[in-house]
Design a protein around this motif. Structure first.
Motif, PDB file in Angstrom:
ATOM      1  N   LYS A 738       0.848  -1.190   0.000  1.00 54.44           N
ATOM      2  CA  LYS A 738       0.000   0.000   0.000  1.00 54.44           C
ATOM      3  C   LYS A 738       0.876   1.229   0.000  1.00 54.44           C
ATOM      4  CE  LYS A 738      -0.405  -0.427   5.028  1.00 54.44           C
ATOM      5  NZ  LYS A 738      -1.299  -0.682   6.181  1.00 54.44           N
ATOM      6  N   ALA A 739       0.293   2.366  -0.402  1.00 51.43           N
ATOM      7  CA  ALA A 739       1.000   3.647  -0.385  1.00 51.43           C
ATOM      8  C   ALA A 739       0.443   4.466   0.761  1.00 51.43           C
ATOM      9  CB  ALA A 739       0.820   4.377  -1.713  1.00 51.43           C
ATOM     10  N   SER A 740       1.298   4.842   1.714  1.00 49.29           N
ATOM     11  CA  SER A 740       0.866   5.541   2.921  1.00 49.29           C
ATOM     12  C   SER A 740       1.433   6.944   2.950  1.00 49.29           C
ATOM     13  CB  SER A 740       1.323   4.779   4.173  1.00 49.29           C
ATOM     14  OG  SER A 740       0.849   3.453   4.150  1.00 49.29           O
ATOM     15  N   ASP A 769      -6.552   2.634   6.471  1.00 49.40           N
ATOM     16  CA  ASP A 769      -5.723   3.163   7.569  1.00 49.40           C
ATOM     17  C   ASP A 769      -5.944   4.651   7.757  1.00 49.40           C
ATOM     18  OD1 ASP A 769      -4.710   0.593   7.662  1.00 49.40           O
ATOM     19  OD2 ASP A 769      -2.885   1.079   6.540  1.00 49.40           O
ATOM     20  N   TRP A 770      -7.146   5.102   7.484  1.00 48.40           N
ATOM     21  CA  TRP A 770      -7.404   6.550   7.560  1.00 48.40           C
ATOM     22  C   TRP A 770      -7.365   7.026   9.002  1.00 48.40           C
ATOM     23  CZ3 TRP A 770     -11.299   9.337   9.967  1.00 48.40           C
ATOM     24  CH2 TRP A 770     -11.357  10.720   9.646  1.00 48.40           C
ATOM     25  N   VAL A 771      -6.723   8.200   9.206  1.00 45.81           N
ATOM     26  CA  VAL A 771      -6.641   8.820  10.522  1.00 45.81           C
ATOM     27  C   VAL A 771      -7.244  10.209  10.503  1.00 45.81           C
ATOM     28  CG1 VAL A 771      -5.099   9.634  12.365  1.00 45.81           C
ATOM     29  CG2 VAL A 771      -4.587   7.493  11.145  1.00 45.81           C
ATOM     30  N   ALA A 772      -6.863  11.005   9.479  1.00 41.64           N
ATOM     31  CA  ALA A 772      -7.338  12.392   9.468  1.00 41.64           C
ATOM     32  C   ALA A 772      -7.326  12.962   8.062  1.00 41.64           C
ATOM     33  CB  ALA A 772      -6.461  13.261  10.386  1.00 41.64           C
ATOM     34  N   ALA A 792     -12.566   8.908   4.741  1.00 39.40           N
ATOM     35  CA  ALA A 792     -13.002   7.738   5.507  1.00 39.40           C
ATOM     36  C   ALA A 792     -12.566   6.491   4.752  1.00 39.40           C
ATOM     37  CB  ALA A 792     -14.505   7.733   5.721  1.00 39.40           C
ATOM     38  N   ASN A 793     -12.371   5.401   5.460  1.00 38.94           N
ATOM     39  CA  ASN A 793     -11.995   4.155   4.806  1.00 38.94           C
ATOM     40  C   ASN A 793     -13.114   3.704   3.869  1.00 38.94           C
ATOM     41  OD1 ASN A 793      -9.548   3.999   6.157  1.00 38.94           O
ATOM     42  ND2 ASN A 793     -10.375   2.753   7.838  1.00 38.94           N
ATOM     43  N   PHE A 817      -3.499  15.132   5.984  1.00 35.50           N
ATOM     44  CA  PHE A 817      -3.994  13.797   5.664  1.00 35.50           C
ATOM     45  C   PHE A 817      -3.042  12.740   6.186  1.00 35.50           C
ATOM     46  CE2 PHE A 817      -3.768  10.103   2.746  1.00 35.50           C
ATOM     47  CZ  PHE A 817      -5.012   9.557   3.013  1.00 35.50           C
ATOM     48  N   GLU A 818      -3.624  11.722   6.824  1.00 27.35           N
ATOM     49  CA  GLU A 818      -2.845  10.588   7.308  1.00 27.35           C
ATOM     50  C   GLU A 818      -3.651   9.332   7.005  1.00 27.35           C
ATOM     51  OE1 GLU A 818      -0.733   8.888  11.397  1.00 27.35           O
ATOM     52  OE2 GLU A 818      -1.604  10.906  11.349  1.00 27.35           O
ATOM     53  N   GLY A 819      -3.141   8.491   6.122  1.00 26.06           N
ATOM     54  CA  GLY A 819      -3.841   7.293   5.703  1.00 26.06           C
ATOM     55  C   GLY A 819      -3.104   6.627   4.564  1.00 26.06           C
ATOM     56  N   ALA A 820      -3.739   5.676   3.880  1.00 26.32           N
ATOM     57  CA  ALA A 820      -3.090   4.933   2.810  1.00 26.32           C
ATOM     58  C   ALA A 820      -4.067   4.676   1.679  1.00 26.32           C
ATOM     59  CB  ALA A 820      -2.547   3.603   3.340  1.00 26.32           C
ATOM     60  N   VAL A 821      -3.525   4.450   0.456  1.00 27.03           N
ATOM     61  CA  VAL A 821      -4.334   4.082  -0.703  1.00 27.03           C
ATOM     62  C   VAL A 821      -3.817   2.773  -1.266  1.00 27.03           C
ATOM     63  CG1 VAL A 821      -4.950   6.457  -1.278  1.00 27.03           C
ATOM     64  CG2 VAL A 821      -2.908   5.439  -2.293  1.00 27.03           C
ATOM     65  N   ASP A 822      -4.712   2.031  -1.944  1.00 28.46           N
ATOM     66  CA  ASP A 822      -4.345   0.740  -2.511  1.00 28.46           C
ATOM     67  C   ASP A 822      -5.273   0.426  -3.663  1.00 28.46           C
ATOM     68  OD1 ASP A 822      -3.026  -1.617  -2.917  1.00 28.46           O
ATOM     69  OD2 ASP A 822      -3.767  -2.618  -1.110  1.00 28.46           O
ATOM     70  N   ASP A 823      -4.922  -0.609  -4.444  1.00 26.87           N
ATOM     71  CA  ASP A 823      -5.770  -1.153  -5.521  1.00 26.87           C
ATOM     72  C   ASP A 823      -6.249  -0.044  -6.457  1.00 26.87           C
ATOM     73  OD1 ASP A 823      -5.517  -3.681  -4.390  1.00 26.87           O
ATOM     74  OD2 ASP A 823      -7.259  -3.381  -3.106  1.00 26.87           O
ATOM     75  N   ALA A 824      -5.314   0.674  -7.051  1.00 28.15           N
ATOM     76  CA  ALA A 824      -5.636   1.797  -7.936  1.00 28.15           C
ATOM     77  C   ALA A 824      -5.971   1.296  -9.337  1.00 28.15           C
ATOM     78  CB  ALA A 824      -4.470   2.775  -7.992  1.00 28.15           C
ATOM     79  N   VAL A 825      -7.005   1.897  -9.944  1.00 28.28           N
ATOM     80  CA  VAL A 825      -7.431   1.564 -11.296  1.00 28.28           C
ATOM     81  C   VAL A 825      -7.609   2.854 -12.078  1.00 28.28           C
ATOM     82  CG1 VAL A 825      -9.254   0.549 -12.711  1.00 28.28           C
ATOM     83  CG2 VAL A 825      -8.591  -0.562 -10.578  1.00 28.28           C
ATOM     84  N   LEU A 826      -7.147   2.867 -13.328  1.00 29.08           N
ATOM     85  CA  LEU A 826      -7.391   3.979 -14.235  1.00 29.08           C
ATOM     86  C   LEU A 826      -7.500   3.424 -15.645  1.00 29.08           C
ATOM     87  CD1 LEU A 826      -7.459   7.166 -14.539  1.00 29.08           C
ATOM     88  CD2 LEU A 826      -5.085   6.949 -15.289  1.00 29.08           C
ATOM     89  N   TYR A 827      -8.595   3.785 -16.344  1.00 25.90           N
ATOM     90  CA  TYR A 827      -8.710   3.360 -17.741  1.00 25.90           C
ATOM     91  C   TYR A 827      -9.500   4.379 -18.525  1.00 25.90           C
ATOM     92  CZ  TYR A 827     -13.543   1.708 -16.987  1.00 25.90           C
ATOM     93  OH  TYR A 827     -14.881   1.627 -16.720  1.00 25.90           O
ATOM     94  N   GLN A 828      -9.303   4.354 -19.843  1.00 30.28           N
ATOM     95  CA  GLN A 828      -9.974   5.311 -20.723  1.00 30.28           C
ATOM     96  C   GLN A 828     -11.387   4.819 -21.021  1.00 30.28           C
ATOM     97  OE1 GLN A 828      -7.749   6.463 -24.216  1.00 30.28           O
ATOM     98  NE2 GLN A 828      -9.597   7.006 -25.343  1.00 30.28           N
TER      99      GLN A 828
END
Length: 864
Positions: A738-740, A769-772, A792-793, A817-828
């Motif tokens: 994950k990216a935090s 992992d959202w905090v703020a 929010a998560n 901001f304090e938290g993490a992102v995961d499972d990113a998707v981008l498509y045309q």
């Protein structure tokens, strides 16, 4: 003072009285009428104001079909059906409106003689109509070919010697077309010119040419001919059809459905109530759809075949006001109409459902007046249903009556009431309606209840279940019918007139309860040949083909040859009927007072118009019978449910959803339709989105995909499995898949993408992992294009449209901001992509005639 504050004070006030507080005070459905009554004396809805005086009227009213209450005895009524034989002759006549199929003469606009010709124009209806079906001169039905009355069935009338009659029609387009022949003859005198178009006005014109002196009595035995017509009346908005728009009358269809006609009368009829459909119908449109479907339910007939449960046909003039038509329409469907406080109207037709039932308890009732018996002056031991009978050229007619002979003996006489169903043209329907009124009239428990404001839900319901062990122990647990409710503040809130709901009111056994078809007096036309009377019409499937069975009443004249003709009602898809196809039945033999006729094979799965006639030995025809409509369903058996319907593939689903399904060993299944609805919504094939159809065979497997299967994720390392590809801003780290980001400064994590300017790109990511504070997806480089901010998560998705300069995609977090992102998707995104969101999919099998089987589903799918 806020609305909530006022409601809390009101709650406190009620709590200090003997009334019990009910949460219905905060019911968003019923609050509008409650606040209107207890507020400042005026309820504002949009720009309109409604005073106490307008609210203190019937909230709930039922069909007025029999005179049970003196209060309702003077209810306005439409004209008698016999009044449709002759046009109104007034200096300024009242305008006419017509629904369903009916006979009407309208109002005379012009009557002028010039030379040997008589010219007339009649306003048939003050709106566009579907068609002119049959023509009458005086009481003679005539055949019109190319605007000329032909002598086929007139025996010389209207065509003897040099005499002839021409009839012309206009359907009421806007703008309309002038009558060229009348303009040519009368335009120079200014009597009838090209400016006399009659825009939006259905009309009938006539030119009658005198006969020679020796033929005048033969040609015109009743004097100047007086025309009248059978028409198919107004087009109405069928709210069940997504192809129809309430704001575009050109998309509407002709109908006889009582619920749809009532909606038209309330909101769209120029001579109706003029309600705003957005307030009166749309908030409760699902309830109206339910009632329209019930009106269209098929009711079995004793001799075979079916007819629709509730149909409406009739006409009225503006002399009577809109309540006249309202009562007539409600009477055709045993209707109960509620005027809700926010302007909505709720219709409940005559078929009991628990979903339309509310409950009243001891705590909701402050007073009552209950009658356990019937007063002598109110007693009825015979009910005679009356309807309008097309077979007698649209006159009032009785059906078999309902009676209680024991009650007649006890009373010492017959006490008769009439059930008035003038806009009902089917005798079997009149019998069904009559039974409902008869059973109500026989109920001994009637009365009124004074209902507290806490019982407001029951005021709007047609049926009410009483939980009253203390106040009304005899009625505890009973079901009563709300016949009429009004606002009555001095009596606690509302007064409800009720009657105990009869057991078995919905039961119907056609073999024993249908009764006999009303007799049709012999009415020979000018050719001295009686007109056939159709008793029954039925489409009969036979190995993939269809023939039409027509049962007529035996005329007791063996010299007459019966003939049946049919045509496709909508041959070109635009409402234009096809050509008539005649089929004589010279070998048909009477049996039991009837003659059973049949056609050859007819076009399958089409709506057909059917008529019957007699041919004499001299080849002269009788008048054609009343037109009946039937659907030539080649396969009436619905297919079986699919043996399987499953989701294939895996998430994330980029612009598509893939399925597989299997059919069982079922010879009736011919196709499967796949539908999409928002997740959690009820499935209705009339309103759901049809995404595709597959032709199928029994015992086979199939696949189907909704959307674009070519889409792929444009991001590298979308799951942050390694610390690569992504460029990390201050505070961002990649670890543990994950990216935090830590709090400290506004920064982004991003990677380069080649964007097409002006193209939409869909994205999805998971916030954990959202905090703020918040983070958002963005197109970076040049002008930043940002998606929604999320704090929010959860999993979030959206769409971003690239602009000039965008070269990167990433996620940006605020400084805190304090938290993490995961499972990113981008498509045309492409035009063929299925819409983004959470959807439920259904599969619906159909047979060759379009008869639906049980639906499979829902399968819930999240499309990125």
């Amino acid at each position: 003072m806020s609305f909530h504050h006022r409601m809390m004070l009101q709650r406190y006030g009620l709590g200090c009285t003997t009334s019990l507080y009910s949460e219905v005070l905060f019911d968003p459905i019923f609050t509008p009428i409650f606040t209107a009554v207890l507020g400042t004396g005026v309820l504002n809805i949009g720009v309109a104001s409604i005073s106490y005086a307008s609210i203190a009227s019937a909230i709930a009213t039922t069909a007025i079909s029999i005179g049970l209450q003196a209060l309702l005895a003077q209810a306005p009524k439409p004209p008698k059906p016999e009044d449709g034989r002759a046009p109104l002759n007034q200096a300024i006549p009242f305008r006419v409106y017509a629904v369903g199929r009916t006979r009407v003469a309208g109002a005379r606009m012009m009557w002028e003689a010039k030379g040997s010709n008589l010219y007339s124009v009649q306003a048939i209806a003050g709106h566009r109509i579907k068609s002119f079906n049959r023509f009458y001169l005086n009481d003679d039905e005539v055949t019109v070919v190319d605007n000329v009355v032909t002598p086929l069935t007139t025996g010389g009338r209207y065509g003897a010697g040099s005499a002839n009659v021409r009839l012309y029609t206009r359907l009421g387009a806007n703008p309309e077309t002038p009558y060229a022949e009348l303009v040519s003859a009368l335009g120079a005198d200014g009597i009838w010119t090209n400016d006399h178009r009659g825009d939006g006005q259905a009309s009938l014109a006539m030119r009658a040419h005198n006969a020679d002196a020796q033929d005048q009595q033969t040609a015109f035995p009743y004097g100047a001919p007086s025309p009248s017509v059978e028409i198919d009346g107004a087009y109405c908005w069928d709210f069940r059809d997504p192809a129809q728009s309430p704001t575009d009358p050109s998309t509407w269809t002709w109908t006889r459905n009582s619920a749809i006609i009532l909606a038209w009368h309330l909101c769209f009829n120029e001579f109706g109530f003029g309600l705003d459909y957005q307030k009166a119908l749309l908030p409760v449109i699902d309830l109206w759809k339910e009632e329209a479907d019930i009106c269209d339910e098929d009711v079995p007939l004793a001799g075979g075949g079916t007819e629709k449960r509730y149909q409406c046909n009739g006409w009225d003039t503006t002399e009577n006001g809109p309540k006249s038509g309202l009562n007539a329409i409600l009477a055709t469907c045993d209707g109960h109409l509620v005027a809700r406080g926010d302007g909505a109207r709720i219709l409940t037709v005559g078929k009991f459902r628990e979903s339309r039932t509310a409950t009243l308890t001891d705590a909701d009732i402050v007073g009552h007046n209950v009658q356990y018996g019937v007063l002598f002056e109110d007693e009825c031991n015979r009910l005679v249903p009356k309807f309008t009978y097309p077979a007698t050229n649209y006159t009032s007619c009785d059906t078999d009556f309902f009676e209680d002979t024991d009650a007649q003996i006890a009373a010492g006489r017959v006490l008769t009431m009439e059930g008035s169903y003038e806009w009902c043209h089917q005798w079997r329907q009149a019998r069904r309606l009559g039974k409902r009124d008869w059973l109500r009239q026989r109920q001994e428990v009637k009365g009124s209840l004074d209902v507290r404001l806490s019982g407001i839900n029951a005021v709007y319901a047609r049926w009410v279940r009483l939980e009253t062990p203390k106040r009304l122990p005899k009625l505890d647990g009973k079901l009563v019918e709300n016949r009429r409710s009004i606002v009555a503040i001095t009596k606690g809130g509302f007064t409800m007139d009720f009657i105990e709901h009869p057991e078995g009111i919905d039961d119907w056994n056609p073999a024993t309860e249908e009764g006999q078809q009303p007799p049709v007096p012999p009415a020979a036309n000018a050719s001295e040949i009686p007109t056939p009377v159709i008793n029954l019409i039925q489409a009969k499937a036979n190995g993939g083909s269809v023939y039409i069975r027509v049962v007529i009443i035996d005329p007791d004249d063996g010299s007459l040859t019966p003939v049946v003709r049919y045509r496709v009602a909508n041959a070109d898809g635009l409402g234009t009927p096809g050509a008539w196809v005649e089929q004589p039945n010279p070998n048909a033999e009477p049996s039991g007072g009837y003659i059973d006729l049949s056609t050859g094979n007819v076009p399958v799965d089409q709506v057909l118009d059917v008529q019957a006639a007699f041919i004499a030995s001299n080849r002269r025809y009788s008048n054609w019978s009343v037109t009946e409509t039937v659907t030539s369903t080649s396969d009436p058996t619905p297919p079986a449910v699919l043996t399987s319907f499953t989701l294939t593939g895996s998430a994330p689903r980029l612009g598509n959803a893939a399925f597989s399904f299997s059919t069982g060993n079922d010879s009736h299944v011919r196709s499967v339709e796949i539908y999409r609805v928002p997740s959690g919504s009820a499935f209705d094939p009339d309103t759901a989105t049809l995404v595709g159809t597959r032709a199928v065979a029994p015992s086979a497997n199939y696949s189907f995909t909704d959307g674009d299967t070519t889409r792929a994720n444009l991001l590298g390392n979308p799951g942050f499995d390694t610390d690569t590809v992504w460029t990390k801003g201050a505070g961002w780290t990649i670890a543990s898949g994950k990216a935090s980001k830590a709090a400290g400064s506004t920064a982004s994590i991003r990677q380069p993408i080649s964007f097409a300017v002006g193209t939409a790109y869909r994205y999805q990511f998971t916030l954990l992992d959202w905090v703020a504070s918040t983070a958002s997806a963005r197109l970076l480089g040049g002008t930043v294009v940002a998606g929604g901010s999320h704090g929010a998560n959860g999993t979030y998705r959206g769409s971003l449209t690239a602009v000039t300069g965008n070269t990167e995609f990433g996620f940006a977090g605020t400084a805190t901001f304090e938290g993490a992102v995961d499972d990113a998707v981008l498509y045309q995104q492409t035009a063929s992509c299925a819409p983004q969101g959470v959807w439920d999919y259904y599969a619906l099998p159909l047979n060759v005639s379009g008869v639906e089987g049980p639906a499979s589903g829902p399968l819930t799918v999240t499309i990125v």
